[in-house]
Scaffold this motif. Sequence first.
Motif, PDB file in Angstrom:
ATOM      1  N   GLU A 116       0.813  -1.209   0.000  1.00  0.00           N
ATOM      2  CA  GLU A 116       0.000   0.000   0.000  1.00  0.00           C
ATOM      3  C   GLU A 116       0.847   1.259   0.000  1.00  0.00           C
ATOM      4  N   GLY A 117       2.091   1.162   0.399  1.00  0.00           N
ATOM      5  CA  GLY A 117       2.951   2.335   0.532  1.00  0.00           C
ATOM      6  C   GLY A 117       3.461   2.826  -0.809  1.00  0.00           C
ATOM      7  N   PRO A 118       4.277   3.838  -0.794  1.00  0.00           N
ATOM      8  CA  PRO A 118       4.840   4.371  -2.036  1.00  0.00           C
ATOM      9  C   PRO A 118       5.822   3.372  -2.650  1.00  0.00           C
ATOM     10  N   HIS A 119       5.753   3.244  -3.940  1.00  0.00           N
ATOM     11  CA  HIS A 119       6.621   2.288  -4.633  1.00  0.00           C
ATOM     12  C   HIS A 119       7.956   2.952  -4.945  1.00  0.00           C
ATOM     13  N   PRO A 120       9.041   2.207  -4.900  1.00  0.00           N
ATOM     14  CA  PRO A 120      10.355   2.794  -5.191  1.00  0.00           C
ATOM     15  C   PRO A 120      10.458   3.146  -6.676  1.00  0.00           C
ATOM     16  N   PRO A 121      11.267   4.123  -7.001  1.00  0.00           N
ATOM     17  CA  PRO A 121      11.424   4.490  -8.412  1.00  0.00           C
ATOM     18  C   PRO A 121      12.163   3.395  -9.178  1.00  0.00           C
ATOM     19  N   VAL A 122      11.773   3.218 -10.428  1.00  0.00           N
ATOM     20  CA  VAL A 122      12.382   2.206 -11.297  1.00  0.00           C
ATOM     21  C   VAL A 122      13.471   2.881 -12.118  1.00  0.00           C
ATOM     22  N   PRO A 123      14.649   2.278 -12.231  1.00  0.00           N
ATOM     23  CA  PRO A 123      15.712   2.879 -13.055  1.00  0.00           C
ATOM     24  C   PRO A 123      15.243   3.074 -14.495  1.00  0.00           C
ATOM     25  N   ALA A 124      15.793   4.088 -15.142  1.00  0.00           N
ATOM     26  CA  ALA A 124      15.323   4.486 -16.472  1.00  0.00           C
ATOM     27  C   ALA A 124      15.555   3.401 -17.525  1.00  0.00           C
ATOM     28  N   GLY A 125      16.685   2.760 -17.532  1.00  0.00           N
ATOM     29  CA  GLY A 125      16.993   1.792 -18.584  1.00  0.00           C
ATOM     30  C   GLY A 125      16.663   0.359 -18.235  1.00  0.00           C
ATOM     31  N   LEU A 126      15.861   0.159 -17.220  1.00  0.00           N
ATOM     32  CA  LEU A 126      15.588  -1.204 -16.762  1.00  0.00           C
ATOM     33  C   LEU A 126      14.837  -2.016 -17.807  1.00  0.00           C
ATOM     34  N   ALA A 127      13.822  -1.436 -18.429  1.00  0.00           N
ATOM     35  CA  ALA A 127      13.035  -2.160 -19.430  1.00  0.00           C
ATOM     36  C   ALA A 127      13.885  -2.499 -20.650  1.00  0.00           C
ATOM     37  N   ALA A 128      14.686  -1.565 -21.105  1.00  0.00           N
ATOM     38  CA  ALA A 128      15.550  -1.811 -22.269  1.00  0.00           C
ATOM     39  C   ALA A 128      16.590  -2.883 -21.953  1.00  0.00           C
ATOM     40  N   ALA A 129      17.155  -2.816 -20.751  1.00  0.00           N
ATOM     41  CA  ALA A 129      18.158  -3.817 -20.368  1.00  0.00           C
ATOM     42  C   ALA A 129      17.525  -5.200 -20.250  1.00  0.00           C
ATOM     43  N   ALA A 130      16.322  -5.267 -19.706  1.00  0.00           N
ATOM     44  CA  ALA A 130      15.636  -6.555 -19.593  1.00  0.00           C
ATOM     45  C   ALA A 130      15.294  -7.115 -20.970  1.00  0.00           C
ATOM     46  N   ALA A 131      14.872  -6.247 -21.892  1.00  0.00           N
ATOM     47  CA  ALA A 131      14.553  -6.693 -23.250  1.00  0.00           C
ATOM     48  C   ALA A 131      15.811  -7.187 -23.968  1.00  0.00           C
ATOM     49  N   ALA A 132      16.918  -6.481 -23.786  1.00  0.00           N
ATOM     50  CA  ALA A 132      18.171  -6.897 -24.414  1.00  0.00           C
ATOM     51  C   ALA A 132      18.644  -8.236 -23.855  1.00  0.00           C
ATOM     52  N   ARG A 133      18.526  -8.394 -22.545  1.00  0.00           N
ATOM     53  CA  ARG A 133      18.933  -9.668 -21.933  1.00  0.00           C
ATOM     54  C   ARG A 133      18.037 -10.804 -22.402  1.00  0.00           C
ATOM     55  N   GLY A 134      16.747 -10.548 -22.504  1.00  0.00           N
ATOM     56  CA  GLY A 134      15.826 -11.569 -22.991  1.00  0.00           C
ATOM     57  C   GLY A 134      16.122 -11.960 -24.424  1.00  0.00           C
ATOM     58  N   ALA A 135      16.425 -10.963 -25.275  1.00  0.00           N
ATOM     59  CA  ALA A 135      16.769 -11.260 -26.665  1.00  0.00           C
ATOM     60  C   ALA A 135      18.054 -12.077 -26.740  1.00  0.00           C
ATOM     61  N   ARG A 136      19.030 -11.725 -25.889  1.00  0.00           N
ATOM     62  CA  ARG A 136      20.290 -12.465 -25.874  1.00  0.00           C
ATOM     63  C   ARG A 136      20.072 -13.907 -25.433  1.00  0.00           C
ATOM     64  N   LEU A 137      19.257 -14.115 -24.408  1.00  0.00           N
ATOM     65  CA  LEU A 137      18.968 -15.477 -23.952  1.00  0.00           C
ATOM     66  C   LEU A 137      18.211 -16.266 -25.009  1.00  0.00           C
ATOM     67  N   LEU A 138      17.301 -15.608 -25.710  1.00  0.00           N
ATOM     68  CA  LEU A 138      16.543 -16.284 -26.758  1.00  0.00           C
ATOM     69  C   LEU A 138      17.460 -16.699 -27.906  1.00  0.00           C
ATOM     70  N   ARG A 139      18.389 -15.812 -28.294  1.00  0.00           N
ATOM     71  CA  ARG A 139      19.342 -16.176 -29.351  1.00  0.00           C
ATOM     72  C   ARG A 139      20.211 -17.351 -28.926  1.00  0.00           C
ATOM     73  N   ARG A 140      20.656 -17.328 -27.668  1.00  0.00           N
ATOM     74  CA  ARG A 140      21.477 -18.432 -27.165  1.00  0.00           C
ATOM     75  C   ARG A 140      20.692 -19.743 -27.151  1.00  0.00           C
ATOM     76  N   TYR A 141      19.434 -19.676 -26.717  1.00  0.00           N
ATOM     77  CA  TYR A 141      18.598 -20.873 -26.682  1.00  0.00           C
ATOM     78  C   TYR A 141      18.388 -21.428 -28.090  1.00  0.00           C
ATOM     79  N   ARG A 142      18.124 -20.545 -29.042  1.00  0.00           N
ATOM     80  CA  ARG A 142      17.914 -20.998 -30.429  1.00  0.00           C
ATOM     81  C   ARG A 142      19.191 -21.605 -30.994  1.00  0.00           C
ATOM     82  N   ALA A 143      20.337 -21.004 -30.722  1.00  0.00           N
ATOM     83  CA  ALA A 143      21.604 -21.535 -31.222  1.00  0.00           C
ATOM     84  C   ALA A 143      21.890 -22.904 -30.621  1.00  0.00           C
ATOM     85  N   LEU A 144      21.657 -23.057 -29.329  1.00  0.00           N
ATOM     86  CA  LEU A 144      21.877 -24.364 -28.698  1.00  0.00           C
ATOM     87  C   LEU A 144      20.924 -25.416 -29.238  1.00  0.00           C
ATOM     88  N   ARG A 145      19.688 -25.015 -29.497  1.00  0.00           N
ATOM     89  CA  ARG A 145      18.722 -25.962 -30.050  1.00  0.00           C
ATOM     90  C   ARG A 145      19.132 -26.392 -31.457  1.00  0.00           C
TER      91      ARG A 145
END
Length: 84
Positions: free
Chosen positions: A17-46
């Motif tokens: 219920e309290g105030p939520h902490p601020p989210v870093p500015a590049g967090l979404a972009a960094a998460a998307a980049a990491r997800g894309a990197r993991l997906l590429r690695r998974y596809r290459a291993l497959r």
Amino acid sequence: MSGFPDPKEAQVRQLLEGPHPPVPAGLAAAAAARGARLLRRYRALRRFGWALLFTAAAAFTVWAVVTRPWVTPPSGVSPPLEGW
């Protein structure tokens, strides 16, 4: 249940219920980049796994055609001579 309020539950409710902490500015972009990197690695291993499986199947087929393991080897002992 004893009817007493759970202190952990009260702490969780207060945090939600309290105030939520601020989210870093590049967090979404960094998460998307990491997800894309993991997906590429998974596809290459497959793809590597499928290529390895296909290569092993081809090698086994070539080995089986060359050695013909289903054929019994010739006997080293000659049959007994009868009728002499």
